[in-house]
Scaffold this motif. Structure first.
Motif, PDB file in Angstrom:
ATOM      1  N   SER A 170      23.496  77.507  18.534  1.00  0.00           N
ATOM      2  CA  SER A 170      22.288  77.962  17.820  1.00  0.00           C
ATOM      3  C   SER A 170      21.926  78.379  19.541  1.00  0.00           C
ATOM      4  O   SER A 170      22.296  78.142  20.525  1.00  0.00           O
ATOM      5  CB  SER A 170      21.219  77.761  17.031  1.00  0.00           C
ATOM      6  OG  SER A 170      20.615  76.878  17.953  1.00  0.00           O
ATOM      7  N   ALA A 207      16.583  83.334  12.667  1.00  0.00           N
ATOM      8  CA  ALA A 207      16.617  84.622  13.435  1.00  0.00           C
ATOM      9  C   ALA A 207      15.784  86.008  13.001  1.00  0.00           C
ATOM     10  O   ALA A 207      15.034  85.832  11.833  1.00  0.00           O
ATOM     11  CB  ALA A 207      18.233  84.687  12.714  1.00  0.00           C
ATOM     12  N   HIS A 254      19.405  74.204  23.369  1.00  0.00           N
ATOM     13  CA  HIS A 254      19.926  74.388  21.831  1.00  0.00           C
ATOM     14  C   HIS A 254      20.134  73.556  21.235  1.00  0.00           C
ATOM     15  O   HIS A 254      20.033  72.290  21.294  1.00  0.00           O
ATOM     16  CB  HIS A 254      21.815  75.198  22.196  1.00  0.00           C
ATOM     17  CG  HIS A 254      21.049  76.475  23.255  1.00  0.00           C
ATOM     18  ND1 HIS A 254      21.299  77.588  23.551  1.00  0.00           N
ATOM     19  CD2 HIS A 254      21.739  76.141  25.005  1.00  0.00           C
ATOM     20  CE1 HIS A 254      20.857  77.966  24.802  1.00  0.00           C
ATOM     21  NE2 HIS A 254      21.564  77.674  25.999  1.00  0.00           N
ATOM     22  N   TYR A 292      24.379  75.125  10.404  1.00  0.00           N
ATOM     23  CA  TYR A 292      24.549  77.067  11.378  1.00  0.00           C
ATOM     24  C   TYR A 292      24.575  78.333  10.463  1.00  0.00           C
ATOM     25  O   TYR A 292      23.002  78.805  10.755  1.00  0.00           O
ATOM     26  CB  TYR A 292      26.007  76.974  11.673  1.00  0.00           C
ATOM     27  CG  TYR A 292      25.810  78.016  13.067  1.00  0.00           C
ATOM     28  CD1 TYR A 292      24.531  77.982  14.079  1.00  0.00           C
ATOM     29  CD2 TYR A 292      25.942  79.468  12.870  1.00  0.00           C
ATOM     30  CE1 TYR A 292      24.465  78.581  14.893  1.00  0.00           C
ATOM     31  CE2 TYR A 292      25.960  80.416  13.409  1.00  0.00           C
ATOM     32  CZ  TYR A 292      24.861  80.042  15.010  1.00  0.00           C
ATOM     33  OH  TYR A 292      25.040  81.467  15.891  1.00  0.00           O
ATOM     34  N   TYR A 320      20.224  77.993   9.097  1.00  0.00           N
ATOM     35  CA  TYR A 320      19.757  78.101   9.966  1.00  0.00           C
ATOM     36  C   TYR A 320      19.348  79.550  10.527  1.00  0.00           C
ATOM     37  O   TYR A 320      18.187  79.794  10.901  1.00  0.00           O
ATOM     38  CB  TYR A 320      19.962  77.090  11.171  1.00  0.00           C
ATOM     39  CG  TYR A 320      19.257  77.335  12.472  1.00  0.00           C
ATOM     40  CD1 TYR A 320      17.757  76.228  13.085  1.00  0.00           C
ATOM     41  CD2 TYR A 320      19.565  77.819  13.245  1.00  0.00           C
ATOM     42  CE1 TYR A 320      17.420  76.531  13.546  1.00  0.00           C
ATOM     43  CE2 TYR A 320      18.832  78.546  14.524  1.00  0.00           C
ATOM     44  CZ  TYR A 320      17.219  77.472  14.646  1.00  0.00           C
ATOM     45  OH  TYR A 320      16.686  77.545  15.852  1.00  0.00           O
ATOM     46  N   CYS A 321      20.599  80.201  10.865  1.00  0.00           N
ATOM     47  CA  CYS A 321      19.983  81.360  11.238  1.00  0.00           C
ATOM     48  C   CYS A 321      19.120  82.052  10.174  1.00  0.00           C
ATOM     49  O   CYS A 321      18.880  83.408  10.328  1.00  0.00           O
ATOM     50  CB  CYS A 321      21.475  82.225  12.131  1.00  0.00           C
ATOM     51  SG  CYS A 321      22.505  81.696  12.897  1.00  0.00           S
ATOM     52  N   TYR A 338      28.709  74.692  16.685  1.00  0.00           N
ATOM     53  CA  TYR A 338      28.215  76.374  16.387  1.00  0.00           C
ATOM     54  C   TYR A 338      27.018  75.882  17.446  1.00  0.00           C
ATOM     55  O   TYR A 338      26.071  74.934  16.568  1.00  0.00           O
ATOM     56  CB  TYR A 338      27.858  76.697  14.842  1.00  0.00           C
ATOM     57  CG  TYR A 338      29.078  76.436  14.743  1.00  0.00           C
ATOM     58  CD1 TYR A 338      29.908  77.562  14.083  1.00  0.00           C
ATOM     59  CD2 TYR A 338      29.042  75.994  13.297  1.00  0.00           C
ATOM     60  CE1 TYR A 338      30.705  78.025  13.603  1.00  0.00           C
ATOM     61  CE2 TYR A 338      30.695  76.140  12.387  1.00  0.00           C
ATOM     62  CZ  TYR A 338      31.989  77.190  12.380  1.00  0.00           C
ATOM     63  OH  TYR A 338      32.700  76.965  11.729  1.00  0.00           O
TER      64      TYR A 338
END
Length: 65
Positions: A6, A65, A48, A57, A60-61, A4
């Motif tokens: 980012s 995000a 990245h 992932y 983290y998002c 994945y």
């Protein structure tokens, strides 16, 4: 094997947060094959962040995000 990717992290705090949450960063060399990268939980490359686990992932998002 799925990896994945980012978006580009914009702050050093994101890298520090990843270290706190997921442990030390794996550092693959450009010549590393996918088999070697498979042992890493997360790493940075070409601006990245990459994650091996979908759960990592998503976490983290949700945080950045």
């Amino acid at each position: 094997m799925k990896v994945y990717k980012s978006t580009s992290p914009t702050d050093i705090d994101q890298w520090s947060w990843c270290t706190e949450q997921f442990g030390p960063e794996g550092i693959p060399k450009p010549s590393d094959s996918l088999a070697i990268v498979a042992g890493l939980r997360w790493w940075r490359r070409q601006g990245h962040l990459f994650f091996r686990s979908e759960k990592d992932y998503v976490l983290y998002c949700l945080r950045w995000a």
